[in-house]
Scaffold this active site. Structure first.
Site, PDB file in Angstrom:
ATOM      1  N   ASP A  90     -32.631  66.722  -7.384  1.00  0.00           N
ATOM      2  CA  ASP A  90     -32.924  65.280  -7.437  1.00  0.00           C
ATOM      3  C   ASP A  90     -31.721  64.617  -8.106  1.00  0.00           C
ATOM      4  O   ASP A  90     -31.599  64.640  -9.325  1.00  0.00           O
ATOM      5  CB  ASP A  90     -34.207  65.037  -8.240  1.00  0.00           C
ATOM      6  CG  ASP A  90     -34.560  63.557  -8.295  1.00  0.00           C
ATOM      7  OD1 ASP A  90     -34.283  62.837  -7.323  1.00  0.00           O
ATOM      8  OD2 ASP A  90     -35.117  63.122  -9.326  1.00  0.00           O
TER       9      ASP A  90
ATOM     10  N   GLU B 193     -32.477  65.236  -2.208  1.00  0.00           N
ATOM     11  CA  GLU B 193     -33.171  64.028  -1.764  1.00  0.00           C
ATOM     12  C   GLU B 193     -32.179  63.074  -1.114  1.00  0.00           C
ATOM     13  O   GLU B 193     -31.072  62.878  -1.612  1.00  0.00           O
ATOM     14  CB  GLU B 193     -33.847  63.349  -2.965  1.00  0.00           C
ATOM     15  CG  GLU B 193     -34.792  62.248  -2.542  1.00  0.00           C
ATOM     16  CD  GLU B 193     -35.882  61.997  -3.580  1.00  0.00           C
ATOM     17  OE1 GLU B 193     -36.898  62.704  -3.556  1.00  0.00           O
ATOM     18  OE2 GLU B 193     -35.703  61.096  -4.410  1.00  0.00           O
TER      19      GLU B 193
ATOM     20  N   ASP C 120     -37.695  64.016 -13.023  1.00  0.00           N
ATOM     21  CA  ASP C 120     -36.533  64.533 -12.291  1.00  0.00           C
ATOM     22  C   ASP C 120     -36.726  66.014 -11.945  1.00  0.00           C
ATOM     23  O   ASP C 120     -36.421  66.447 -10.837  1.00  0.00           O
ATOM     24  CB  ASP C 120     -35.255  64.357 -13.122  1.00  0.00           C
ATOM     25  CG  ASP C 120     -35.029  62.910 -13.508  1.00  0.00           C
ATOM     26  OD1 ASP C 120     -34.949  62.069 -12.597  1.00  0.00           O
ATOM     27  OD2 ASP C 120     -34.976  62.620 -14.717  1.00  0.00           O
TER      28      ASP C 120
END
Lengths: 164, 164
Positions: A7, A66, A138
């Site tokens: 992330d 992501e 996160d």
């Protein structure tokens, strides 16, 4: 198959390594890289070194990250882009193919709905990866991205078998 | 002092190395790194490798990069940010301190006006760096950024002398 999910972020970069063996999923390790303050080049170098060490230690065979949500905050997009570029480079240096998933695709795969909130994501991560104990959004998001990639790879492999 | 200037971009990343010795400026080398097509991670890896090789070959002692103009095109900002992050990381890995200059500051320093166009920049780069023959705006901009850094460092040194 061992997968690392990332992330990306400049201040905090979540990471999570899981193992997928047929239908069995296992949490290996997860956490967050941090870049501290100061000079931008040195912050990116700190992220790169931490991530490279994680890749060396846990030796994933695949990576997923992501897809960045591009919004109207140009300065925020630029910061995130710089951190994301460093993550992609570090993964590519380790020879990893990188899957990219939109946030909604991750949520839909892991939680079942594209508009799930942070609590739901963390809940499903804990449920599907017993022993994981994400210490923040996160880390939870990174594990969700790794889960998403494991599910999609499994689907691809199943489809391959059907074709063969 | 040997300075490398970088004009960051994902498709093409301009670079230029100059030497500044008192009031004398000299063109050492310049060009453009290209990332080709295909997978984003591999494109960033190609840029990193080319830039690392240039740093090894020409051994600059200082670096300068253009501050990215953030506009309403979020996807473009993200792409540029990713390439810029890789450039900053590669410079930091080489132990270089990195000066950042807004495009207008570069133009004002090198051409004398903040709204100079590409042709004027290239003209002044050729004038101030005899023997340079920039093959496109990315290479010319990178040399202009290096010039801007050399001028500013000289100014700082002159001010230091006055204080001492």
């Amino acid at each position: 198959m061992r997968v690392i999910g990332i992330d990306p972020g400049l201040r905090t970069m979540g990471w999570g390594v899981i193992e997928s063996d047929g239908s069995r999923l296992r949490h290996i390790a997860s956490g967050a890289c941090t870049s501290g303050g100061g000079d931008l080049g040195l912050r990116l170098l700190a992220l790169h070194r931490q991530l490279a060490e994680i890749l060396g230690q846990f030796a994933p065979g695949a990576a997923a990250i992501e897809q960045t949500f591009v919004n109207r905050d140009g300065a925020g997009t630029l910061k995130l882009g710089q951190a994301r570029g460093v993550a992609l480079l570090t993964l590519a240096q380790a020879g990893l193919a990188i899957g990219e998933y939109a946030p909604n695709a991750v949520k839909k795969t892991v939680v079942g709905v594209g508009h799930a909130d942070k609590r739901q994501i963390e809940h499903m991560v804990r449920l599907q990866l017993p022993g994981s104990d994400p210490q923040g959004p996160d880390e939870a998001d990174a594990l969700a991205i790794a889960l998403c990639h494991a599910f999609h790879s499994r689907g691809v492999r199943a489809a391959d078998r059907v074709k063969a």
